[in-house]
Design a protein around this motif. Structure first.
Motif, PDB file in Angstrom:
ATOM      1  N   VAL A   1       0.876  -1.010   0.005  1.00  0.00           N
ATOM      2  CA  VAL A   1      -0.032  -0.078  -0.117  1.00  0.00           C
ATOM      3  C   VAL A   1       0.829   1.317   0.119  1.00  0.00           C
ATOM      4  O   VAL A   1       0.625   2.299  -0.726  1.00  0.00           O
ATOM      5  CB  VAL A   1      -0.854   0.019   1.130  1.00  0.00           C
ATOM      6  CG1 VAL A   1      -1.623   1.325   1.308  1.00  0.00           C
ATOM      7  CG2 VAL A   1      -1.865  -1.226   1.118  1.00  0.00           C
ATOM      8  N   SER A   2       1.889   1.174   0.696  1.00  0.00           N
ATOM      9  CA  SER A   2       2.712   2.360   0.903  1.00  0.00           C
ATOM     10  C   SER A   2       3.551   2.610  -0.523  1.00  0.00           C
ATOM     11  O   SER A   2       3.976   3.693  -0.780  1.00  0.00           O
ATOM     12  CB  SER A   2       3.889   1.926   1.883  1.00  0.00           C
ATOM     13  OG  SER A   2       4.671   1.150   1.645  1.00  0.00           O
ATOM     14  N   LYS A   3       3.575   1.802  -1.427  1.00  0.00           N
ATOM     15  CA  LYS A   3       4.212   1.954  -2.691  1.00  0.00           C
ATOM     16  C   LYS A   3       3.483   2.051  -3.778  1.00  0.00           C
ATOM     17  O   LYS A   3       3.877   2.324  -5.044  1.00  0.00           O
ATOM     18  CB  LYS A   3       5.219   0.899  -3.009  1.00  0.00           C
ATOM     19  CG  LYS A   3       6.278   0.649  -1.860  1.00  0.00           C
ATOM     20  CD  LYS A   3       7.234  -0.600  -2.253  1.00  0.00           C
ATOM     21  CE  LYS A   3       8.304  -0.697  -1.130  1.00  0.00           C
ATOM     22  NZ  LYS A   3       9.086  -1.992  -1.616  1.00  0.00           N
ATOM     23  N   ILE A   4       1.993   2.081  -3.438  1.00  0.00           N
ATOM     24  CA  ILE A   4       0.949   2.268  -4.449  1.00  0.00           C
ATOM     25  C   ILE A   4       1.122   3.693  -4.958  1.00  0.00           C
ATOM     26  O   ILE A   4       1.123   4.551  -4.099  1.00  0.00           O
ATOM     27  CB  ILE A   4      -0.343   1.859  -4.190  1.00  0.00           C
ATOM     28  CG1 ILE A   4      -0.472   0.258  -3.984  1.00  0.00           C
ATOM     29  CG2 ILE A   4      -1.402   2.073  -5.133  1.00  0.00           C
ATOM     30  CD1 ILE A   4      -1.692  -0.404  -3.643  1.00  0.00           C
TER      31      ILE A   4
ATOM     32  N   ARG B   1      -5.782   2.490   0.556  1.00  0.00           N
ATOM     33  CA  ARG B   1      -5.604   2.908   2.327  1.00  0.00           C
ATOM     34  C   ARG B   1      -6.823   2.972   2.951  1.00  0.00           C
ATOM     35  O   ARG B   1      -6.859   2.217   4.044  1.00  0.00           O
ATOM     36  CB  ARG B   1      -4.820   3.932   2.146  1.00  0.00           C
ATOM     37  CG  ARG B   1      -4.067   4.076   3.561  1.00  0.00           C
ATOM     38  CD  ARG B   1      -3.123   5.362   3.216  1.00  0.00           C
ATOM     39  NE  ARG B   1      -3.513   6.557   2.754  1.00  0.00           N
ATOM     40  CZ  ARG B   1      -2.757   7.440   2.288  1.00  0.00           C
ATOM     41  NH1 ARG B   1      -1.659   7.526   2.473  1.00  0.00           N
ATOM     42  NH2 ARG B   1      -3.350   8.680   2.072  1.00  0.00           N
ATOM     43  N   GLN B   2      -7.971   3.333   2.434  1.00  0.00           N
ATOM     44  CA  GLN B   2      -9.115   3.473   3.168  1.00  0.00           C
ATOM     45  C   GLN B   2      -9.809   2.068   3.670  1.00  0.00           C
ATOM     46  O   GLN B   2     -10.599   2.068   4.673  1.00  0.00           O
ATOM     47  CB  GLN B   2     -10.408   4.010   2.295  1.00  0.00           C
ATOM     48  CG  GLN B   2     -10.005   5.506   1.785  1.00  0.00           C
ATOM     49  CD  GLN B   2     -11.253   5.890   0.910  1.00  0.00           C
ATOM     50  OE1 GLN B   2     -12.214   5.212   0.459  1.00  0.00           O
ATOM     51  NE2 GLN B   2     -11.280   7.417   0.916  1.00  0.00           N
TER      52      GLN B   2
ATOM     53  N   GLN C   1      -8.061   1.371   7.058  1.00  0.00           N
ATOM     54  CA  GLN C   1      -8.288   2.388   8.029  1.00  0.00           C
ATOM     55  C   GLN C   1      -9.307   1.980   9.480  1.00  0.00           C
ATOM     56  O   GLN C   1     -10.129   1.297   8.767  1.00  0.00           O
ATOM     57  CB  GLN C   1      -8.431   3.678   7.676  1.00  0.00           C
ATOM     58  CG  GLN C   1      -7.491   4.267   6.710  1.00  0.00           C
ATOM     59  CD  GLN C   1      -7.486   5.588   6.150  1.00  0.00           C
ATOM     60  OE1 GLN C   1      -8.737   5.959   5.855  1.00  0.00           O
ATOM     61  NE2 GLN C   1      -6.427   6.118   5.584  1.00  0.00           N
ATOM     62  N   LYS C   2      -9.240   2.681  10.223  1.00  0.00           N
ATOM     63  CA  LYS C   2     -10.150   2.089  11.263  1.00  0.00           C
ATOM     64  C   LYS C   2     -11.292   3.049  11.009  1.00  0.00           C
ATOM     65  O   LYS C   2     -11.515   4.248  11.916  1.00  0.00           O
ATOM     66  CB  LYS C   2      -9.745   2.416  12.811  1.00  0.00           C
ATOM     67  CG  LYS C   2      -8.596   1.372  13.101  1.00  0.00           C
ATOM     68  CD  LYS C   2      -7.966   1.552  14.435  1.00  0.00           C
ATOM     69  CE  LYS C   2      -7.012   0.366  14.747  1.00  0.00           C
ATOM     70  NZ  LYS C   2      -6.558   0.503  16.251  1.00  0.00           N
ATOM     71  N   ASN C   3     -12.115   3.087  10.266  1.00  0.00           N
ATOM     72  CA  ASN C   3     -13.683   3.650  10.124  1.00  0.00           C
ATOM     73  C   ASN C   3     -14.463   2.781  10.146  1.00  0.00           C
ATOM     74  O   ASN C   3     -14.359   1.529   9.876  1.00  0.00           O
ATOM     75  CB  ASN C   3     -13.472   4.442   8.909  1.00  0.00           C
ATOM     76  CG  ASN C   3     -13.157   3.992   7.742  1.00  0.00           C
ATOM     77  OD1 ASN C   3     -12.988   2.958   7.619  1.00  0.00           O
ATOM     78  ND2 ASN C   3     -12.468   4.689   6.900  1.00  0.00           N
TER      79      ASN C   3
END
Length: 551
Positions: free
Chosen positions: A11-14, A44-45, A48-50
Motif C-alpha cells: 500500500v505504501s508503494k502504490i 488505504r481506506q 483504516q479504522k473507520n
C-alpha cells in the motif's frame, strides 16, 4: 483489523494515480477488483479504522497481496475494471448473481407444442426465459393475461407419446386450442407461441400487425369464425396495452434505475420503457452494503449491465452524483455503446425514478407478507404455488357432522370458492370417513372447480390415506399434505402422502401462513356447524330457532 505486513508495504508503494487495483487472498486468487482516481488513497481506506460494511471488513481481512494497473484517467480505469471483473468473477464484487432466486417465465420452445410456466432455475436447454422478476405478483398477473389472450396448451403431457381421448376443461371454455386432439395445426400453434414471446418483450405493435394480417387472410378465405377469434385476441392486447401506457410521458426507449437501502441490503431495480410502455423489470440485491458504497455499487452495476445485451435503450435515468454520471457516459462512449445516462432533478423524469423506488418498497412489503414462494421452495415446487385448498371436519356428539373447504388463490382468499358439505355417509365421529366423503364429492366437481396446486388436510396419516383413496376412486389427483399438530392443537409441520414430514419450526413465516389458513377453515366450518344446530326445519316447512342450542 488484521493488517498483513506485506500488504502495508505494498500500500505504501502504490502511486497516487488513476487505475484499478486487485485484492488477492493467500492463494493469490483475486477476491475484489476496484477503480480509483487515486489508487493509494482508495486502497488505504480499506485498512483504516473507520465504519465499514461487514462485507468490506471481511474482504479486507482476507487480503494478502494487492496488484494494480495505472491508467490515464478514470474512464480507462472503469473499462479495465469491467474487463477484469468479467474475467475473474471476484467473490466480493457486486454481481447480478442473486437474480437466480427470483422467478422466470419459461417457454419450452424446443417442444413440438411449447408450454409456458414459471421456474426459478435457468438452464441451457434451448427454452426461452424472460426475467428474472422480483415482483412475483406482477409477473403472475402478466402470465394470467397471456393465458387469457393466447389459448396455449396448459397440460404437460408429451403429446407424441401420450394419446389423449378427450380434451380438458380449458378446451371447452376456449382457453386451449386443443393440440391434444389435433384441433389446431402445428404451424398455427407455433405462430401463437411467437406472438407470446413478442408480448413478453413488450413488442405489442408487432403482434398487432401480425394479427391484422392474419385476420385479413381469414376474411379472404371466408373463414369468419377464425377471424372473429383473432379479432378478440387483438382487442384483448389493446386493452393490456392501454393499461401499460405510461401517462403524460414521452419516453419510448429508456431504462430507469431505482434503489433502496434496507437493513444494509441494497435493492436495485431497472424498469424498461419501450414504445411508451413499462416492460417488466430486472433486479439485484447486494448484502452488507454501507451507505457510503451506494454510488460505487450502482456505477459498477450500470457499467456492466449493458456490455453483453442486445436490447440497449437510448437513455438511462438514475440518481447518481454528477461525477459518476459523467464517468458512465464516457465509459459507454469508450465502449462504443450509444447510451446516455442522466440524473433527473425534477418533474416527470424524477417521478419515474421515484416510481421504481416505490415499487421496491412495495416488493419489500410483499416479500414479508407473501410466503407462498418459501412454501413452494420447502416443498420443492419448481413452478411455484398459485392455489391452495384447506379442509376441516366439525361435529358435536355425532350431531350435524359437516365438512368445509376454503380456497387461497392468487395471493388472497377466494371466498367464491368456499364450499360446505353435510356429511351423509356416517353418523359417528369418524374423521377419516368424513374426509373421504368430502374429498370424493369435491373431486367429482373438478371440471367446474379447477383442482388446486395443493390440498391441505386438518390431520395426519390416517386422514391422508382417506384422501388418497378418494383420489384413486375418482381418478382425480393433486398434491396433498396433512397439517401435523402440536400439543396445543396448532400446526407444527406438514406431512406428505408418503409420510415425509416437513418441520416448520425454523420457518415462522410459513407457519404463520398455515395457521392463518387453519384458523380460517376452522372458523368457516364452525360457523356452518352452528347454523345447522341453531336452525330446526320442521316437516311443514316452517323454520324455528333451536332455543337450547343458543344457550
Amino acid at each position: 483489523m488484521y493488517y498483513d505486513e506485506h500488504v502495508k508495504k505494498v500500500v505504501s508503494k502504490i502511486p497516487f494515480e488513476p487505475g484499478i487495483y486487485m485484492m488477492r487472498d493467500e492463494n493469490g486468487t483475486i477476491i475484489y477488483v476496484g477503480k480509483a482516481i487515486s489508487l493509494r488513497r482508495r486502497v488505504r481506506q480499506y485498512f483504516q479504522k473507520n465504519n465499514k460494511s461487514a462485507r468490506i471488513e471481511k474482504m479486507a481481512s482476507l487480503v494478502r497481496d494487492i496488484s494494480y494497473i495505472v491508467t490515464k484517467n478514470e474512464v480507462e480505469a472503469l473499462v479495465l475494471e469491467c474487463n477484469y471483473i468479467k474475467e475473474h468473477n471476484p467473490k466480493f464484487n457486486v454481481m447480478l448473481k442473486d437474480d437466480k432466486t427470483y422467478p422466470y417465465i419459461k417457454i419450452t420452445i424446443k417442444d413440438r407444442y411449447p408450454i409456458i410456466y414459471v421456474t426459478r432455475t435457468q438452464k441451457k436447454d434451448g427454452s426461452l426465459y424472460f426475467g428474472p422478476y422480483t415482483n412475483v405478483g406482477a409477473m403472475r398477473e402478466v402470465l394470467r393475461a397471456i393465458k387469457e389472450i393466447f389459448p396455449v396448451k396448459r397440460c404437460r403431457y408429451n403429446l407424441e407419446k401420450k394419446k389423449i381421448t378427450s380434451p380438458c376443461l380449458y378446451y371447452h371454455i376456449g382457453r386451449c386450442l386443443g393440440p391434444c386432439i389435433n384441433d389446431i395445426s402445428l404451424d398455427e400453434y407455433r405462430k401463437m407461441i411467437d406472438q407470446v414471446a413478442l408480448f413478453l418483450q413488450g413488442k405489442n405493435k408487432q403482434i398487432k400487425d401480425i394479427l391484422k394480417d392474419q385476420i385479413e387472410e381469414c376474411i379472404e378465405k371466408l373463414d369468419f369464425e377464425k377471424a372473429s377469434i383473432l379479432k378478440q385476441r387483438l382487442d384483448n392486447i389493446d386493452k393490456i396495452s392501454d393499461k401499460q401506457t405510461v401517462a403524460n410521458l414521452n419516453e419510448n426507449s429508456t431504462d430507469i434505475f431505482g434503489y433502496v437501502l434496507n437493513d444494509n441490503v441494497l435493492h436495485v431495480q431497472v424498469f424498461k420503457i419501450r414504445n411508451y410502455k413499462v416492460v417488466l423489470n430486472d433486479n439485484v440485491e447486494i448484502n452488507d452494503v454501507d451507505k457510503s458504497e451506494i454510488e460505487e455499487s450502482l456505477s459498477q452495476i450500470i457499467s456492466r449491465y449493458y456490455l453483453d445485451r442486445e436490447d440497449i435503450p437510448k437513455k438511462v435515468y438514475v440518481k447518481l452524483d454528477d461525477e459518476n454520471i459523467e464517468l458512465l457516459n464516457k465509459f459507454f462512449e469508450a465502449k462504443e455503446i450509444k447510451l446516455n445516462v442522466f440524473c433527473p432533478k425534477k418533474g416527470e423524469k424524477l417521478n419515474l425514478v421515484k416510481m421504481v423506488e416505490n415499487n421496491i418498497h412495495i416488493n419489500l412489503e410483499d416479500k414479508k407478507n407473501n410466503t407462498l414462494d418459501d412454501l413452494a421452495s420447502l416443498l420443492e415446487f419448481s413452478d411455484g404455488i398459485d392455489s391452495i385448498e384447506c379442509y376441516d371436519i366439525s361435529n358435536l356428539r355425532n350431531e350435524y357432522i359437516v365438512g368445509c373447504m376454503i380456497r387461497f388463490e392468487n395471493g388472497k382468499l377466494n371466498k367464491k370458492m368456499y364450499r360446505k358439505f353435510k356429511i351423509k355417509s356416517t353418523m359417528t365421529q369418524d374423521d377419516p370417513k368424513c374426509m373421504y366423503e368430502v374429498l370424493s364429492r369435491r373431486l367429482k366437481h373438478s371440471k367446474e372447480w379447477p383442482l388446486p396446486d395443493i390440498i391441505l388436510i386438518d390431520g395426519g396419516k390416517t386422514q391422508l390415506n382417506a384422501v388418497k383413496i378418494a383420489m384413486r376412486d375418482t381418478g382425480e389427483f393433486t398434491n396433498i399434505y396433512g397439517m401435523v399438530k402440536n400439543d396445543n392443537h396448532r400446526t407444527r409441520g406438514l406431512i406428505n402422502e408418503n409420510g415425509v414430514e416437513f418441520d416448520l419450526e425454523k420457518s415462522k413465516n410459513i407457519l404463520k401462513f398455515l395457521t392463518f389458513l387453519q384458523d380460517e377453515v376452522h372458523r368457516f366450518t364452525i360457523t356452518y356447524h352452528r347454523s345447522l344446530r341453531d336452525t330446526v326445519k320442521l316437516k311443514d316447512g316452517k323454520v324455528y330457532k333451536n332455543i337450547k342450542s343458543k344457550k
